[in-house]
Design an enzyme around this catalytic site. Structure first.
Site, short mmCIF file in Angstrom:
data_model
loop_
_atom_site.label_atom_id
_atom_site.label_comp_id
_atom_site.label_asym_id
_atom_site.label_seq_id
_atom_site.Cartn_x
_atom_site.Cartn_y
_atom_site.Cartn_z
N ARG A 15 35.46 54.11 42.85
CA ARG A 15 34.43 54.59 43.76
C ARG A 15 35.00 55.56 44.77
NH1 ARG A 15 32.63 48.64 45.04
NH2 ARG A 15 34.81 48.49 44.49
N HIS B 222 27.85 49.28 38.49
CA HIS B 222 28.46 48.67 37.30
C HIS B 222 27.73 49.14 36.03
CE1 HIS B 222 29.53 45.11 40.12
NE2 HIS B 222 30.68 45.67 39.81
N LYS C 99 37.57 32.81 44.05
CA LYS C 99 36.40 33.44 44.67
C LYS C 99 35.25 32.44 44.69
CE LYS C 99 37.35 38.32 43.92
NZ LYS C 99 36.84 39.61 43.42
N SER D 206 28.99 44.81 45.12
CA SER D 206 28.26 43.53 45.06
C SER D 206 28.16 42.94 46.46
CB SER D 206 28.96 42.55 44.12
OG SER D 206 29.05 43.09 42.83
P1 ADP Z 1 36.51 42.82 40.81
O1 ADP Z 1 36.48 41.52 41.54
O2 ADP Z 1 37.32 42.79 39.54
O3 ADP Z 1 36.79 44.04 41.65
P2 ADP Z 1 33.83 43.80 40.69
O4 ADP Z 1 32.66 43.18 40.01
O5 ADP Z 1 33.74 43.97 42.16
O6 ADP Z 1 35.03 42.92 40.25
O7 ADP Z 1 34.13 45.21 40.05
C1 ADP Z 1 34.44 45.37 38.70
C2 ADP Z 1 34.78 46.83 38.41
O8 ADP Z 1 33.65 47.64 38.69
C3 ADP Z 1 35.91 47.40 39.27
O9 ADP Z 1 36.62 48.32 38.47
C4 ADP Z 1 35.18 48.13 40.35
O10 ADP Z 1 35.95 49.19 40.90
C5 ADP Z 1 34.00 48.65 39.59
N1 ADP Z 1 32.85 48.90 40.46
C6 ADP Z 1 32.36 48.12 41.44
N2 ADP Z 1 31.29 48.69 42.05
C7 ADP Z 1 31.10 49.88 41.43
C8 ADP Z 1 30.20 50.98 41.60
N3 ADP Z 1 29.28 50.97 42.57
N4 ADP Z 1 30.31 52.03 40.78
C9 ADP Z 1 31.26 52.03 39.83
N5 ADP Z 1 32.18 51.08 39.64
C10 ADP Z 1 32.10 50.02 40.41
#
Ligand code: ADP
Length: 157
Positions: free
Chosen positions: A89, A16, A40, A127
């Site tokens: 990803r 992130h 969630k 996460s």
């Molecule tokens: P959501 O529940 O909206 O998917 P996340 O916190 O899991 O929330 O992810 C938010 C954004 O960050 C999404 O666009 C996701 O694809 C991106 N994301 C999650 N992990 C990574 C990572 N390791 N590298 C880049 N982008 C990521």
């Protein structure tokens, strides 16, 4: 141009953070927006997640942390933002993300979704993976910012 990077961030990972850094180089302002989603069951409260993000992004210019509930496009309108940032990803992210981008466009034509491809070193990172490792006592310092690693150890100790 104002960009919004919405997500659960439960917790924020180095993946992130990589997207936030790159977005901050592309846009005048990047608002990292923590989604309050009743469906969630997060391990960290919205306030805690905002604090974690604010701490590890404080050195980046033009980055702000906020939270929202409801439709992302309504929040984007409210913040005068024309761009949604999403990270991609792997190929399996694509279908869901594309569907969401189209849906958001039908809800408000003023929004554009910009996809940033994850740096390869973070492409396996999520996460959920981080939480699973921390839960079983594994090391997560190389996967999340320092302050988040400490919070995870506290949570699972
Ligand atoms: P959501 O529940 O909206 O998917 P996340 O916190 O899991 O929330 O992810 C938010 C954004 O960050 C999404 O666009 C996701 O694809 C991106 N994301 C999650 N992990 C990574 C990572 N390791 N590298 C880049 N982008 C990521």
């Amino acid at each position: 141009m104002i960009a919004i990077y919405p997500g659960s961030f439960d917790p924020i990972t180095n993946g992130h953070l990589d997207i936030i850094k790159r977005s901050s180089q592309l846009f005048e302002r990047t608002i990292v927006a923590v989604l309050c989603n009743q469906n969630k069951q997060p391990i960290f409260s919205v306030e805690k997640r905002m604090e974690q993000i604010a701490f590890c992004t404080k050195h980046l210019s033009g980055v702000e942390v906020d939270s929202f509930s409801g439709l992302t496009v309504e929040y984007a309108k409210f913040r005068n933002a024309g761009v949604l940032i999403r990270g991609l990803r792997v190929l399996s992210d694509f279908e869901k993300e594309l569907q969401m981008a189209h849906t958001n466009k039908t809800l408000w034509d003023g929004i554009e979704t910009v996809f940033l491809a994850t740096s390869t070193e973070y492409s396996f990172l999520s996460s959920s993976v981080v939480k699973e490792i921390a839960q079983f006592g594994g090391a997560v310092e190389h996967l999340v910012p320092k302050n988040v690693a400490a919070d995870l150890y506290d949570y699972y100790s």
